[in-house]
Motif scaffolding. Sequence first.
Motif, PDB file in Angstrom:
ATOM      1  N   GLY A  76      16.545  19.712  30.137  1.00 20.94           N
ATOM      2  CA  GLY A  76      15.552  18.950  30.887  1.00 20.94           C
ATOM      3  C   GLY A  76      16.117  18.386  32.175  1.00 20.94           C
ATOM      4  N   GLU A 205      10.216  12.759  31.819  1.00 21.94           N
ATOM      5  CA  GLU A 205      10.404  14.177  32.100  1.00 21.94           C
ATOM      6  C   GLU A 205       9.163  14.711  32.813  1.00 21.94           C
ATOM      7  OE1 GLU A 205      12.107  16.833  33.001  1.00 21.94           O
ATOM      8  OE2 GLU A 205      13.386  16.460  31.249  1.00 21.94           O
ATOM      9  N   GLU A 207       5.966  17.121  33.576  1.00 22.03           N
ATOM     10  CA  GLU A 207       5.009  17.850  32.738  1.00 22.03           C
ATOM     11  C   GLU A 207       5.211  19.356  32.872  1.00 22.03           C
ATOM     12  OE1 GLU A 207       1.073  16.607  33.683  1.00 22.03           O
ATOM     13  OE2 GLU A 207       1.424  14.506  33.169  1.00 22.03           O
ATOM     14  N   GLU A 210       7.937  20.298  30.474  1.00 24.26           N
ATOM     15  CA  GLU A 210       7.531  20.140  29.071  1.00 24.26           C
ATOM     16  C   GLU A 210       6.478  21.157  28.652  1.00 24.26           C
ATOM     17  OE1 GLU A 210       6.349  16.026  28.958  1.00 24.26           O
ATOM     18  OE2 GLU A 210       8.309  15.416  28.183  1.00 24.26           O
ATOM     19  N   GLU A 211       5.656  21.610  29.612  1.00 22.11           N
ATOM     20  CA  GLU A 211       4.576  22.540  29.294  1.00 22.11           C
ATOM     21  C   GLU A 211       4.839  23.913  29.919  1.00 22.11           C
ATOM     22  OE1 GLU A 211       1.076  20.653  30.724  1.00 22.11           O
ATOM     23  OE2 GLU A 211       1.370  18.841  29.518  1.00 22.11           O
TER      24      GLU A 211
END
Length: 442
Positions: A76, A205, A207, A210-211
């Motif tokens: 990340g 974090e 988006e 994360e997606e």
Amino acid sequence: MGRDHWKKIWVGSAGNMVEWFDWFVYASFATYFAGAFFPEGNDTAKLMNTAGIFAVGFFMRPVGGWLLGRVGDRKGRKAALTLTVTLMSASALLIAVAPTYSVAGYGGAAVLLIARLLQGLSVGGEYAASATYLTEASAPRHRGFASSFQYVSMTAGQILGLGLLLVLQNTMSDEALHGWGWRIPFIIGALGAAVVFYLRRNMLETEVYEESGDDTPANERGTVKALMAHKREAFLVIALTMGGTVAYYTYTTYLTKYLSNSAGLPKQTATLVSFCALIVFACLQPLAGALSDRVGRRPLLITFALGSTFLTVPIMTMLQQVGSFWPALGLSLLALVVITGYTSINACVKAELFPTGVRALGVALPYAIANALFGGTAEYVALWFKDRGVESGFYWYVAGCAAVSLIVYLAMRETRDIDLNRVGGTPKPESGRESAGLPASR
């Protein structure tokens, strides 16, 4: 943009500012500590020694780009940003306590070298992590504006360093500054990095990360193997960075020394010129970034390259002849206005070239390689030409690097309408326009 977007931009920018404060104060205070780590000799030779160590830090940046880019793509953006500031805090503390030549001989220079290598490792990852984070954290229609805060914060770090130098120059004797005062900014930098470490541990974090919807296998995220699937984009980053990084370091980190060592201005006047010029430069970044959201990235890049190719030689020649503050400031501002076409948007342009699974590494490694070859050596090359009595050769070198990047800008495609959530950054269908320049090929 929403509140969460602004929060991410603030945290990312604040950390970036401290990182680059630590990176740039080395160059800003070099004239004061150059004699502390090397035996007596001519002043230009001492500056070349410290500039050489400055350049060595750049050669660690590809390693930092690879290592921390890998962390950013696998763990990340937050994890990478937290690690970079930890390394920077340690390096600043090392410089602050490094023994001088009179105490430890070349042992002090060895400590300085180790610290600079750690700084290179840190900044090699910081640029890509923050560029990726700021680009992904912003709304699609404001990516140019949001990512421009990377150079706002970078420049703010340098402004704070120069501001501190001005304060110390006016409150301490020249002897005290050369003796121990130069250690103060590195102590402040280490403490500032510790504060940023706390802020980044609690940051959000993005988006987009994360997606992530790209098809990069989990075990290949952030790997050189995955990056090689995007070789064209990686080489594009190196080429488009070449002219920009040489010009940037010429008119920022090297400018103060040039005005003092070549133009003959007093150190305080040279520092004040850089300080004032950089304040205006920082204010220009969001304006140019917002403009790129409207007209595209390529027009700004092309304007920068044309200006640097044809104006560098006359600007540098006239700067060498200035005898006072105002002419030096005017010429410096002209140069920095030209460079804004590159600095304001280069972060988002690079991030827009790669899919999420390899974006941090894709920005980090090629950019760090270009900086090691061109940005980090700019000051040393300038001093090399000066030492051989042909200082004007450096002006043509800067202009030539910009000319190479100009060719790249004219050939590359537009990236403004890239969808970061799509595999390989496929252009959004709602834009209603085909990308300018070369078509994307995967």
